[in-house]
Design an enzyme around this catalytic site. Structure first.
Site, PDB file in Angstrom:
ATOM      1  N   TYR A 247       0.822  -1.215   0.000  1.00  0.00           N
ATOM      2  CA  TYR A 247       0.000   0.000   0.000  1.00  0.00           C
ATOM      3  C   TYR A 247       0.856   1.266   0.000  1.00  0.00           C
ATOM      4  CZ  TYR A 247       0.758   0.534   5.065  1.00  0.00           C
ATOM      5  OH  TYR A 247       1.316   0.697   6.298  1.00  0.00           O
TER       6      TYR A 247
ATOM      7  N   TYR B 292      -2.392   6.270  -0.140  1.00  0.00           N
ATOM      8  CA  TYR B 292      -3.284   5.556   0.788  1.00  0.00           C
ATOM      9  C   TYR B 292      -3.803   6.499   1.866  1.00  0.00           C
ATOM     10  CZ  TYR B 292       0.582   5.412   4.147  1.00  0.00           C
ATOM     11  OH  TYR B 292       1.569   5.772   5.016  1.00  0.00           O
TER      12      TYR B 292
ATOM     13  N   GLU C 138     -14.009  11.775   5.949  1.00  0.00           N
ATOM     14  CA  GLU C 138     -14.889  12.938   5.881  1.00  0.00           C
ATOM     15  C   GLU C 138     -16.092  12.653   4.992  1.00  0.00           C
ATOM     16  OE1 GLU C 138     -12.253  16.229   5.037  1.00  0.00           O
ATOM     17  OE2 GLU C 138     -10.910  15.492   6.605  1.00  0.00           O
TER      18      GLU C 138
ATOM     19  N   ARG D 274     -17.665   9.997   4.718  1.00  0.00           N
ATOM     20  CA  ARG D 274     -18.682   9.215   5.439  1.00  0.00           C
ATOM     21  C   ARG D 274     -19.705  10.100   6.133  1.00  0.00           C
ATOM     22  NH1 ARG D 274     -14.281   4.914   7.657  1.00  0.00           N
ATOM     23  NH2 ARG D 274     -14.258   3.708   5.711  1.00  0.00           N
TER      24      ARG D 274
ATOM     25  N   ARG E 128     -54.975   9.712   3.558  1.00  0.00           N
ATOM     26  CA  ARG E 128     -55.545   8.413   3.250  1.00  0.00           C
ATOM     27  C   ARG E 128     -56.567   7.993   4.309  1.00  0.00           C
ATOM     28  NH1 ARG E 128     -56.790   4.354  -0.238  1.00  0.00           N
ATOM     29  NH2 ARG E 128     -56.368   2.280   0.630  1.00  0.00           N
TER      30      ARG E 128
ATOM     31  N   GLN F  68     -53.329   4.402  16.097  1.00  0.00           N
ATOM     32  CA  GLN F  68     -52.084   4.388  16.859  1.00  0.00           C
ATOM     33  C   GLN F  68     -50.993   3.573  16.186  1.00  0.00           C
ATOM     34  OE1 GLN F  68     -53.026   3.392  20.955  1.00  0.00           O
ATOM     35  NE2 GLN F  68     -53.088   5.575  21.433  1.00  0.00           N
TER      36      GLN F  68
ATOM     37  N   GLU G 238     -18.692   4.061  -0.076  1.00  0.00           N
ATOM     38  CA  GLU G 238     -17.804   4.781   0.850  1.00  0.00           C
ATOM     39  C   GLU G 238     -17.566   3.993   2.143  1.00  0.00           C
ATOM     40  OE1 GLU G 238     -17.758   8.972   1.134  1.00  0.00           O
ATOM     41  OE2 GLU G 238     -18.646   9.270  -0.830  1.00  0.00           O
TER      42      GLU G 238
END
Lengths: 383, 264
Positions: free
Chosen positions: A182, A236, A245, A247, A272, A283, A367
């Site tokens: 990496y 990387y 960021e 995310r 409706r 409820q 992401e």
């Protein structure tokens, strides 16, 4: 604003911003949502407005031609856009939280002066990390860059690239020395017009269909040295830190989507009638709506707090992962319950919640997958 | 040319209004506010005139309490150059004539040849201010304006909306007052740069004395029109479909209007 002010209390500027983005959504985006979804295509008029209003360079400073606002404002815009169309939201999200952000943070002064004014006013940017065989295992990417005299020659294929069809500038991650693993990964700025570059197949997707997702083909694309973003071999870092960021942006997109679903469900429940009265009087419907609202509020707070931490320069990796995770959870559930409240109508394309239900799914995928967010959170807990 | 635009901050169209204990005012707590719809069109008209001529200044003025400052900020963010806020307590609580007197004083102080107002306020709906203002200033007034075009010399070509989609076109000399109708063209979206720029634009707060007004001419002290009570419209859910051939339907309708509704 005082750092201790309630998270949901907006400044006057933010209020004005949100009001105006909402008006834009109602007047321009909303009438086009269905057609764009069906065609799988972003209406160019929307992109034009995004640039004109300054929504493609929200936190780019004034001196680079941006709007000069902050990260929180970008997050608020992403949220508002997603309330009406999560596809439009992700166009704005990628530009602001990934592309502009990476260039501001890692770019040389010259790169900032070259690219940011264009990104803020007329060109779309895309972020190209994923490949056919590297998703969560991002650093196993196979794209290669070889040193040439005065530049680099990049070869490889990128997949799942958001906004790639519209984009002019691409952040391409390629490895300059696979033997270093990496530590060979490097980020390059590649322009659509560079020789050897082409946009491949466009995906036919389940959701966020108006935002293009494409394959990129780099067939020996030669770029000069000044197109390396950050240091050679440090790509990387660019990738990871930008995605952290990003995310928060996806968390915001998901919260906006969920809020849209809730608002549609409320309007429908009041209108409706069954058994002689509006279904909102039952409820069973009330608790469903209340639960949606409670979940959305908690996700919203998580997103806004992560944004505020980032803006304050504090660590936010855990909070960003939580924001995206909870946002995706809440969006999927809210959209699903909204479909149920609409009943048979909700299952058709004639009503808006069917699309939100499809759009929500991506929140657990891009992401950083849903599981990867949890692993990020766990890593912090067990460190 | 200097264009003065009078704007009013009114409750958000979607706000749920409640009447307070006195029965004469709405409860303002937790209410969200916006620029009155036709006033936004007035601001847009002013900005377009300025852009078409390539010069000039757009000044927005509002009469209202501290909260009304946000309406000025919104207009400045749209592109207006500066604001005037009649925030002094003596200005508040007046009737349309009191408001017109204050605006007339501002117009004189500013020496503005053109004043644009919205046709009417979405909250109290008097629709009197532009006409009263023109009267006080002894200027021509055009109400329900849907188009303005500058002509050579100090004249304007003005289009007015009439009933049944008819329009009236007239030429008027400046100085003048126009009441602008909403819904005619697109009001621009405020850009983020506009919001940032608005913060640096000046907003003055002249007092009545500075404008040469005495307390009895304006605000509560000056008002001659008093609201006795407010009430929400009564909900009557009566709807009847009349079926049949068009001529039969029309005949039945006339009959019902005459006998049942007693309006004919």
């Amino acid at each position: 604003m005082d750092q201790r002010a309630p998270l949901t209390l907006l400044t006057d500027d933010q209020e004005m911003l949100v009001t105006e983005v909402r008006r834009f959504c109602d007047e321009v985006v909303s009438p086009r949502v269905r057609e764009m979804d069906e065609k799988g295509q972003l209406d160019p008029a929307i992109l034009e407005h995004l640039f004109e209003m300054g929504l493609m360079g929200i936190d780019v400073p004034d001196e680079y031609g941006g709007s000069g606002m902050g990260f929180t404002e970008a997050i608020l815009v992403i949220m508002e856009l997603a309330r009406v169309d999560p596809s439009v939201s992700v166009v704005c999200d990628v530009q602001n939280t990934l592309v502009n952000n990476a260039i501001r943070r890692w770019g040389t002064e010259e790169q900032r002066r070259t690219w940011l004014p264009q990104l803020a006013s007329k060109i779309v940017g895309a972020y190209a990390l994923s490949e056919a065989s590297s998703g969560s295992d991002a650093f196993s990417l196979k794209a290669r860059a070889e040193k040439t005299d005065g530049g680099w020659k990049i070869t490889g294929n990128k997949l799942w690239i958001t906004n790639g069809k519209e984009a002019s500038l691409f952040l391409i991650f390629a490895n300059v020395d696979p033997s270093k693993g990496y530590k060979g990964i490097t980020c390059f700025l590649v322009h659509r017009d560079d020789a050897g570059f082409s946009v491949g197949k466009k995906e036919d997707k389940l959701g966020i269909r108006a935002s293009s997702t494409v394959e990129l083909v780099l067939d020996g694309v030669v770029v000069p040295d000044d197109r390396v973003l950050g240091e050679v071999g440090k790509g990387y870092k660019v990738a990871i830190e930008t995605l952290n960021e990003g995310r928060i942006g996806i968390g915001a997109q998901m919260v906006g989507l969920a809020q849209g679903a809730l608002e549609h469900a409320i309007a429908w429940a009041k209108e409706r009638e069954q058994f002689g009265k509006p279904i909102a009087s039952f409820q069973a419907i009330q608790t469903a709506l209340a639960r949606m609202d409670a979940e959305i509020e908690s996700a919203r707070l998580a997103v806004l707090n992560a944004a505020r931490l980032k803006e304050a320069g504090r660590p936010f990796v855990r909070e960003a992962a939580i924001a995206k995770w909870i946002g995706a959870e809440v969006a999927e559930r809210a959209a699903s319950i909204a479909v149920e409240i609409f009943g048979g109508y909700g299952f058709t394309k004639d009503y808006p919640v069917e699309k939100l239900f499809r759009d929500a799914k991506i929140g657990k995928i891009y992401e950083g997958t849903h599981t990867m967010q949890l692993l990020t959170i766990a890593k912090g807990l067990l460190a | 040319m200097k264009i003065l635009v009078a704007i009013k901050q009114v409750p958000d169209k979607n706000a749920r209004l409640q009447i307070d204990e006195s029965g004469t005012r709405i409860v303002e707590t937790d209410l969200s506010w916006e620029i009155n719809e036709s006033d936004r069109y007035a601001v847009e008209t002013a900005l377009r005139l300025k852009e078409a001529r390539g010069d000039g200044e757009v000044v927005v003025v509002t009469l209202g309490p501290e909260r009304a400052r946000k309406a000025i900020s919104s207009a400045l963010a749209m592109g207006a150059d500066r604001g005037i806020h009649l925030v002094d307590p003596d200005f508040q609580g007046g009737d349309p004539l009191c408001v017109a007197r204050a605006l007339a004083a501002v117009t004189r102080a500013e020496d503005a040849p053109l004043v644009l107002c919205g046709t009417r306020a979405d909250d109290d709906g008097y629709g009197e201010t532009p006409i009263l203002l023109a009267g006080l200033l002894d200027r021509p007034a055009v109400f329900l304006t849907i188009g303005v075009e500058p002509l050579d010399g100090d004249r304007l070509r003005v289009v007015r909306e009439l009933e049944a989609a008819r329009q009236e076109v007239s030429e008027i000399p400046l100085p003048a007052v126009l009441g602008i109708q909403s819904g005619i063209f697109d009001v621009r979206f405020t850009s983020l740069k506009g919001i940032m720029a608005a913060k640096k634009k000046p907003v003055s707060q002249p007092t009545p004395t500075e404008l040469g007004l005495s307390a009895e001419q304006i605000g509560k002290a000056g008002r001659r029109l008093e609201v006795l009570s407010l009430a929400p419209p009564e909900k009557k859910g009566q709807c009847e479909f009349i079926e049949g051939k068009p001529e039969e339907v029309a005949a039945t309708l006339v009959e019902k209007l005459r006998r049942e509704a007693k309006v004919l």
